[in-house]
Design a protein around this motif. Structure first.
Motif, short mmCIF file in Angstrom:
data_model
loop_
_atom_site.label_atom_id
_atom_site.label_comp_id
_atom_site.label_asym_id
_atom_site.label_seq_id
_atom_site.Cartn_x
_atom_site.Cartn_y
_atom_site.Cartn_z
N GLN A 93 0.81 -1.22 0.00
CA GLN A 93 0.00 0.00 0.00
C GLN A 93 0.84 1.27 0.00
OE1 GLN A 93 -3.36 -0.10 -0.39
NE2 GLN A 93 -2.93 -2.28 -0.63
N LEU A 94 2.13 1.18 0.33
CA LEU A 94 2.99 2.36 0.41
C LEU A 94 3.08 3.17 -0.88
CD1 LEU A 94 5.96 1.47 2.74
CD2 LEU A 94 4.18 3.16 3.08
N PRO A 95 3.11 2.56 -2.07
CA PRO A 95 3.19 3.39 -3.29
C PRO A 95 1.99 4.32 -3.49
CG PRO A 95 3.79 1.12 -3.78
CD PRO A 95 3.29 1.14 -2.38
N LYS A 96 0.91 4.07 -2.80
CA LYS A 96 -0.28 4.90 -2.94
C LYS A 96 -0.20 6.17 -2.09
CE LYS A 96 -3.29 0.98 -3.84
NZ LYS A 96 -4.48 0.26 -3.41
N TYR A 97 0.86 6.30 -1.28
CA TYR A 97 0.97 7.42 -0.36
C TYR A 97 2.31 8.14 -0.54
CZ TYR A 97 -2.98 5.25 1.92
OH TYR A 97 -4.21 4.72 2.17
N ALA A 98 2.32 9.41 -0.20
CA ALA A 98 3.53 10.23 -0.23
C ALA A 98 3.63 10.98 1.09
CB ALA A 98 3.49 11.20 -1.40
N TYR A 99 4.86 11.24 1.52
CA TYR A 99 5.07 11.94 2.78
C TYR A 99 4.82 13.43 2.58
CZ TYR A 99 7.24 13.64 7.02
OH TYR A 99 7.47 14.25 8.22
N ASP A 100 3.97 14.00 3.39
CA ASP A 100 3.67 15.43 3.35
C ASP A 100 4.39 16.08 4.53
OD1 ASP A 100 2.66 17.96 3.18
OD2 ASP A 100 0.55 17.39 3.33
N SER A 101 5.47 16.82 4.22
CA SER A 101 6.28 17.41 5.28
C SER A 101 5.56 18.54 6.00
CB SER A 101 7.61 17.91 4.73
OG SER A 101 7.38 18.90 3.75
N HIS A 102 4.57 19.15 5.35
CA HIS A 102 3.83 20.24 6.00
C HIS A 102 3.02 19.71 7.19
CE1 HIS A 102 1.86 24.09 6.38
NE2 HIS A 102 0.68 23.50 6.30
N PHE A 103 2.38 18.56 7.00
CA PHE A 103 1.55 17.98 8.06
C PHE A 103 2.26 16.83 8.80
CE2 PHE A 103 -1.72 19.69 5.17
CZ PHE A 103 -2.32 20.56 6.05
N SER A 104 3.43 16.40 8.30
CA SER A 104 4.19 15.29 8.88
C SER A 104 3.37 14.00 8.92
CB SER A 104 4.69 15.63 10.29
OG SER A 104 5.53 16.74 10.25
N VAL A 105 2.72 13.70 7.78
CA VAL A 105 1.91 12.49 7.67
C VAL A 105 2.10 11.87 6.29
CG1 VAL A 105 0.12 13.26 9.26
CG2 VAL A 105 -0.12 13.73 6.84
N LEU A 106 1.66 10.64 6.15
CA LEU A 106 1.57 10.03 4.83
C LEU A 106 0.20 10.38 4.27
CD1 LEU A 106 3.06 6.46 5.30
CD2 LEU A 106 4.00 8.32 3.95
N ALA A 107 0.19 11.07 3.13
CA ALA A 107 -1.06 11.49 2.51
C ALA A 107 -1.24 10.74 1.20
CB ALA A 107 -1.02 13.00 2.25
N PRO A 108 -2.48 10.48 0.81
CA PRO A 108 -2.69 9.79 -0.46
C PRO A 108 -2.18 10.63 -1.63
CG PRO A 108 -4.78 10.24 0.65
CD PRO A 108 -3.70 10.78 1.50
N ARG A 109 -1.59 9.95 -2.60
CA ARG A 109 -1.10 10.65 -3.80
C ARG A 109 -2.29 11.00 -4.67
NH1 ARG A 109 4.69 8.81 -5.48
NH2 ARG A 109 5.38 7.95 -3.51
N MET A 110 -2.31 12.21 -5.14
CA MET A 110 -3.38 12.67 -6.04
C MET A 110 -2.82 12.69 -7.46
SD MET A 110 -6.06 13.22 -4.20
CE MET A 110 -7.09 14.25 -5.20
N GLU A 111 -3.47 11.97 -8.35
CA GLU A 111 -3.06 12.00 -9.74
C GLU A 111 -3.63 13.24 -10.41
OE1 GLU A 111 -3.89 8.44 -11.84
OE2 GLU A 111 -3.18 7.16 -10.21
N ARG A 112 -2.88 13.78 -11.36
CA ARG A 112 -3.34 14.99 -12.04
C ARG A 112 -4.58 14.67 -12.85
NH1 ARG A 112 1.91 18.49 -13.62
NH2 ARG A 112 3.00 18.07 -11.70
N GLY A 113 -5.50 15.59 -12.82
CA GLY A 113 -6.74 15.42 -13.57
C GLY A 113 -7.85 14.75 -12.75
N LYS A 114 -7.49 14.23 -11.61
CA LYS A 114 -8.52 13.61 -10.77
C LYS A 114 -8.86 14.55 -9.63
CE LYS A 114 -7.60 8.74 -11.48
NZ LYS A 114 -7.39 7.47 -10.83
N VAL A 115 -10.15 14.75 -9.44
CA VAL A 115 -10.62 15.60 -8.35
C VAL A 115 -11.46 14.73 -7.44
CG1 VAL A 115 -11.97 17.62 -7.74
CG2 VAL A 115 -10.61 17.61 -9.84
N GLY A 116 -11.12 14.70 -6.16
CA GLY A 116 -11.91 13.93 -5.20
C GLY A 116 -11.79 12.43 -5.41
N GLY A 117 -10.72 11.97 -6.08
CA GLY A 117 -10.53 10.54 -6.27
C GLY A 117 -11.26 9.98 -7.47
N LYS A 118 -11.94 10.85 -8.26
CA LYS A 118 -12.66 10.37 -9.44
C LYS A 118 -12.04 10.99 -10.68
CE LYS A 118 -16.92 9.76 -6.94
NZ LYS A 118 -18.31 10.07 -6.83
N GLY A 119 -12.07 10.29 -11.79
CA GLY A 119 -11.42 10.77 -13.00
C GLY A 119 -12.29 11.19 -14.05
#
Length: 119
Positions: A93-119
């Protein structure tokens, strides 16, 4: 939880010796139970015919020292290789997340062109 804290602090104020004794007996019994589950052959379980555990449990509840969230109600055998399975699941599951240094958490990666998880 607040009521248990209030009762426990009242018990410590009124009878410090009783409170300290109950905490020590509780820690001792918990260590005995943990030792039994780590090695049942060499460490016997505190006797089921002995009234010690029910009596101490009653005293701990009355004085507010108990923790119902960590209380053992039912025991089961450990599941073999569960930690390894959970580790492998986490790795997949790790490839689906990226480290967000602003919040110090693993956040889901957002693909370009997708809003709210829908394409």
């Amino acid at each position: 939880r607040q009521i248990a804290t209030e009762v426990a602090s009242s018990c410590k104020m009124d009878s410090n010796l009783l409170s300290c004794t109950l905490e020590t007996i509780n820690e001792s019994l918990l260590r005995d139970v943990r030792a039994h589950y780590l090695n049942p052959e060499s460490s016997p379980f505190p006797g089921e015919e002995s009234p010690l555990l029910p009596e101490i449990s009653h005293y701990l509840t009355t004085t507010g020292i108990h923790n119902p969230i960590s209380q053992i109600y039912v025991t089961t055998e450990p599941i073999d290789h569960l930690p390894a399975l959970l580790f492998l699941f986490t790795l997949t599951q790790l490839p689906k997340y990226a480290y967000d240094s602003h919040f110090s958490v693993l956040a889901p990666r957002m693909e370009r062109g997708k809003v709210g998880g829908k394409g």
